[in-house]
Design a protein around this motif. Structure first.
Motif, PDB file in Angstrom:
ATOM      1  N   LEU A 260       0.843  -1.194   0.000  1.00 24.91           N
ATOM      2  CA  LEU A 260       0.000   0.000   0.000  1.00 24.91           C
ATOM      3  C   LEU A 260       0.883   1.252   0.000  1.00 24.91           C
ATOM      4  N   ARG A 261       0.534   2.215  -0.839  1.00 21.77           N
ATOM      5  CA  ARG A 261       1.247   3.492  -0.839  1.00 21.77           C
ATOM      6  C   ARG A 261       0.631   4.396   0.210  1.00 21.77           C
ATOM      7  N   VAL A 262       1.485   5.151   0.875  1.00 22.05           N
ATOM      8  CA  VAL A 262       1.008   6.130   1.861  1.00 22.05           C
ATOM      9  C   VAL A 262       1.082   7.502   1.209  1.00 22.05           C
ATOM     10  N   LEU A 263      -0.073   8.156   1.124  1.00 17.45           N
ATOM     11  CA  LEU A 263      -0.137   9.491   0.531  1.00 17.45           C
ATOM     12  C   LEU A 263      -0.511  10.499   1.603  1.00 17.45           C
ATOM     13  N   PRO A 264       0.039  11.710   1.482  1.00 17.08           N
ATOM     14  CA  PRO A 264      -0.368  12.757   2.430  1.00 17.08           C
ATOM     15  C   PRO A 264      -1.827  13.149   2.205  1.00 17.08           C
ATOM     16  N   LYS A 265      -2.463  13.616   3.236  1.00 21.72           N
ATOM     17  CA  LYS A 265      -3.877  13.978   3.166  1.00 21.72           C
ATOM     18  C   LYS A 265      -4.106  15.137   2.194  1.00 21.72           C
ATOM     19  N   SER A 266      -3.100  15.949   1.994  1.00 20.66           N
ATOM     20  CA  SER A 266      -3.259  17.155   1.188  1.00 20.66           C
ATOM     21  C   SER A 266      -3.316  16.898  -0.316  1.00 20.66           C
ATOM     22  N   GLU A 267      -3.124  15.659  -0.760  1.00 20.18           N
ATOM     23  CA  GLU A 267      -3.128  15.396  -2.201  1.00 20.18           C
ATOM     24  C   GLU A 267      -4.525  15.447  -2.811  1.00 20.18           C
ATOM     25  N   GLY A 268      -5.550  15.601  -2.009  1.00 21.46           N
ATOM     26  CA  GLY A 268      -6.890  15.791  -2.531  1.00 21.46           C
ATOM     27  C   GLY A 268      -7.647  14.516  -2.870  1.00 21.46           C
ATOM     28  N   LYS A 269      -7.005  13.364  -2.797  1.00 25.38           N
ATOM     29  CA  LYS A 269      -7.698  12.115  -3.080  1.00 25.38           C
ATOM     30  C   LYS A 269      -8.514  11.698  -1.872  1.00 25.38           C
ATOM     31  N   LEU A 270      -9.658  11.075  -2.132  1.00 23.01           N
ATOM     32  CA  LEU A 270     -10.441  10.498  -1.049  1.00 23.01           C
ATOM     33  C   LEU A 270      -9.896   9.099  -0.785  1.00 23.01           C
ATOM     34  N   LEU A 271      -9.272   8.942   0.358  1.00 18.04           N
ATOM     35  CA  LEU A 271      -8.666   7.666   0.724  1.00 18.04           C
ATOM     36  C   LEU A 271      -9.058   7.295   2.138  1.00 18.04           C
ATOM     37  N   PRO A 272      -9.008   6.005   2.454  1.00 12.76           N
ATOM     38  CA  PRO A 272      -9.171   5.617   3.853  1.00 12.76           C
ATOM     39  C   PRO A 272      -8.027   6.240   4.673  1.00 12.76           C
ATOM     40  N   VAL A 273      -8.314   6.581   5.895  1.00 14.95           N
ATOM     41  CA  VAL A 273      -7.322   7.219   6.767  1.00 14.95           C
ATOM     42  C   VAL A 273      -7.035   6.302   7.941  1.00 14.95           C
ATOM     43  N   LEU A 274      -5.768   5.987   8.140  1.00 14.57           N
ATOM     44  CA  LEU A 274      -5.336   5.252   9.322  1.00 14.57           C
ATOM     45  C   LEU A 274      -4.825   6.295  10.309  1.00 14.57           C
ATOM     46  N   GLN A 275      -5.604   6.491  11.365  1.00 19.59           N
ATOM     47  CA  GLN A 275      -5.311   7.548  12.321  1.00 19.59           C
ATOM     48  C   GLN A 275      -4.599   6.969  13.544  1.00 19.59           C
ATOM     49  N   VAL A 276      -3.496   7.610  13.929  1.00 17.92           N
ATOM     50  CA  VAL A 276      -2.739   7.206  15.110  1.00 17.92           C
ATOM     51  C   VAL A 276      -3.177   8.083  16.269  1.00 17.92           C
ATOM     52  N   LYS A 277      -3.672   7.427  17.339  1.00 16.81           N
ATOM     53  CA  LYS A 277      -4.065   8.125  18.565  1.00 16.81           C
ATOM     54  C   LYS A 277      -3.333   7.445  19.716  1.00 16.81           C
ATOM     55  N   ASP A 278      -2.350   8.115  20.276  1.00 22.28           N
ATOM     56  CA  ASP A 278      -1.515   7.551  21.339  1.00 22.28           C
ATOM     57  C   ASP A 278      -0.897   6.246  20.853  1.00 22.28           C
ATOM     58  N   THR A 279      -1.319   5.122  21.423  1.00 22.82           N
ATOM     59  CA  THR A 279      -0.776   3.826  20.983  1.00 22.82           C
ATOM     60  C   THR A 279      -1.826   3.008  20.243  1.00 22.82           C
ATOM     61  N   LYS A 280      -2.892   3.643  19.821  1.00 28.43           N
ATOM     62  CA  LYS A 280      -3.978   2.954  19.114  1.00 28.43           C
ATOM     63  C   LYS A 280      -4.053   3.415  17.665  1.00 28.43           C
ATOM     64  N   LEU A 281      -4.598   2.544  16.838  1.00 31.03           N
ATOM     65  CA  LEU A 281      -4.854   2.854  15.435  1.00 31.03           C
ATOM     66  C   LEU A 281      -6.354   2.813  15.187  1.00 31.03           C
ATOM     67  N   GLU A 282      -6.819   3.723  14.341  1.00 29.42           N
ATOM     68  CA  GLU A 282      -8.230   3.746  13.980  1.00 29.42           C
ATOM     69  C   GLU A 282      -8.328   3.935  12.468  1.00 29.42           C
ATOM     70  N   LEU A 283      -9.128   3.115  11.825  1.00 31.64           N
ATOM     71  CA  LEU A 283      -9.352   3.226  10.391  1.00 31.64           C
ATOM     72  C   LEU A 283     -10.607   4.057  10.174  1.00 31.64           C
ATOM     73  N   ILE A 284     -10.472   5.142   9.428  1.00 31.29           N
ATOM     74  CA  ILE A 284     -11.587   6.047   9.185  1.00 31.29           C
ATOM     75  C   ILE A 284     -11.903   6.035   7.694  1.00 31.29           C
ATOM     76  N   TRP A 285     -13.147   5.690   7.405  1.00 33.08           N
ATOM     77  CA  TRP A 285     -13.638   5.699   6.030  1.00 33.08           C
ATOM     78  C   TRP A 285     -14.431   6.974   5.850  1.00 33.08           C
ATOM     79  N   SER A 286     -14.086   7.769   4.887  1.00 31.33           N
ATOM     80  CA  SER A 286     -14.842   8.976   4.580  1.00 31.33           C
ATOM     81  C   SER A 286     -16.245   8.568   4.148  1.00 31.33           C
ATOM     82  N   PRO A 287     -17.288   9.320   4.529  1.00 33.36           N
ATOM     83  CA  PRO A 287     -18.652   8.989   4.073  1.00 33.36           C
ATOM     84  C   PRO A 287     -18.741   8.929   2.551  1.00 33.36           C
ATOM     85  N   ASP A 288     -17.893   9.693   1.870  1.00 28.41           N
ATOM     86  CA  ASP A 288     -17.891   9.696   0.409  1.00 28.41           C
ATOM     87  C   ASP A 288     -17.334   8.395  -0.172  1.00 28.41           C
ATOM     88  N   LEU A 289     -16.671   7.591   0.658  1.00 25.92           N
ATOM     89  CA  LEU A 289     -16.118   6.321   0.191  1.00 25.92           C
ATOM     90  C   LEU A 289     -17.154   5.208   0.268  1.00 25.92           C
TER      91      LEU A 289
END
Length: 166
Positions: A130-159
């Motif tokens: 999987l390629r990791v792209l910065p959020k600023s590239e304008g593509k709608l992509l799933p986001v893997l969010q790092v919160k402390d020591t946890k990971l959360e997968l966020i799907w945009s409603p548009d996805l």
């Protein structure tokens, strides 16, 4: 690793590096109160981990005994075990979440957050192709969010997916 044990390890390492120091200097190096340093030193002297000798009005020499070196080694072992457990848990969590991304047909993902956990997630992306792209590239992509020591997968409603957390 529990913060108290980390402070113990850092204090023992500081004593080993600079045996002739003040408790105030040790407190600053470790990030604890001078009273905490004093408490540890008295406790360790009673257990035979440290020999204390006055060398000036406010200066002392703190020498680790063989028992003190053994205690430091034990704490290093605990730290390593805790670090490896966190790495393994994070890697498994990242693999699970990123496999969901791949199975949804994506070959790119965005990672938010920084630090060691984010780096583990990035390496897992590389492993899974999987390629990791910065959020600023304008593509709608799933986001893997790092919160402390946890990971959360966020799907945009548009996805077309709901937010998923693991």
């Amino acid at each position: 690793m529990v913060s108290e044990k980390q402070h113990e390890l850092e204090l023992l390492e500081a004593l080993e590096k600079e045996p002739e120091t003040s408790q105030a200097d040790l407190a600053v190096k470790v990030g604890v109160a001078v009273g905490t340093v004093n408490w540890y030193l008295k406790r360790w002297a009673a257990k035979g981990y440290v020999k204390i000798k006055r060398i000036g009005r406010w200066r002392w020499r703190y020498l680790l005994t063989p028992q003190g070196v053994a205690e430091k080694a034990r704490l290093v072992g605990e730290y390593m075990e805790a670090s490896l457990a966190l790495y393994r848990r994070t890697r498994a969590e990242a693999q699970s979440l990123l496999r969901q991304v791949k199975s949804a047909g994506y070959s790119e993902v965005t990672i938010t957050g920084s630090g060691d956990i984010a780096e583990i997630a990035e390496l897992t992306c590389l492993e899974l192709g999987l390629r990791v792209l910065p959020k600023s590239e304008g593509k709608l992509l799933p986001v893997l969010q790092v919160k402390d020591t946890k990971l959360e997968l966020i799907w945009s409603p548009d996805l077309g997916k709901e937010s998923k957390t693991q």
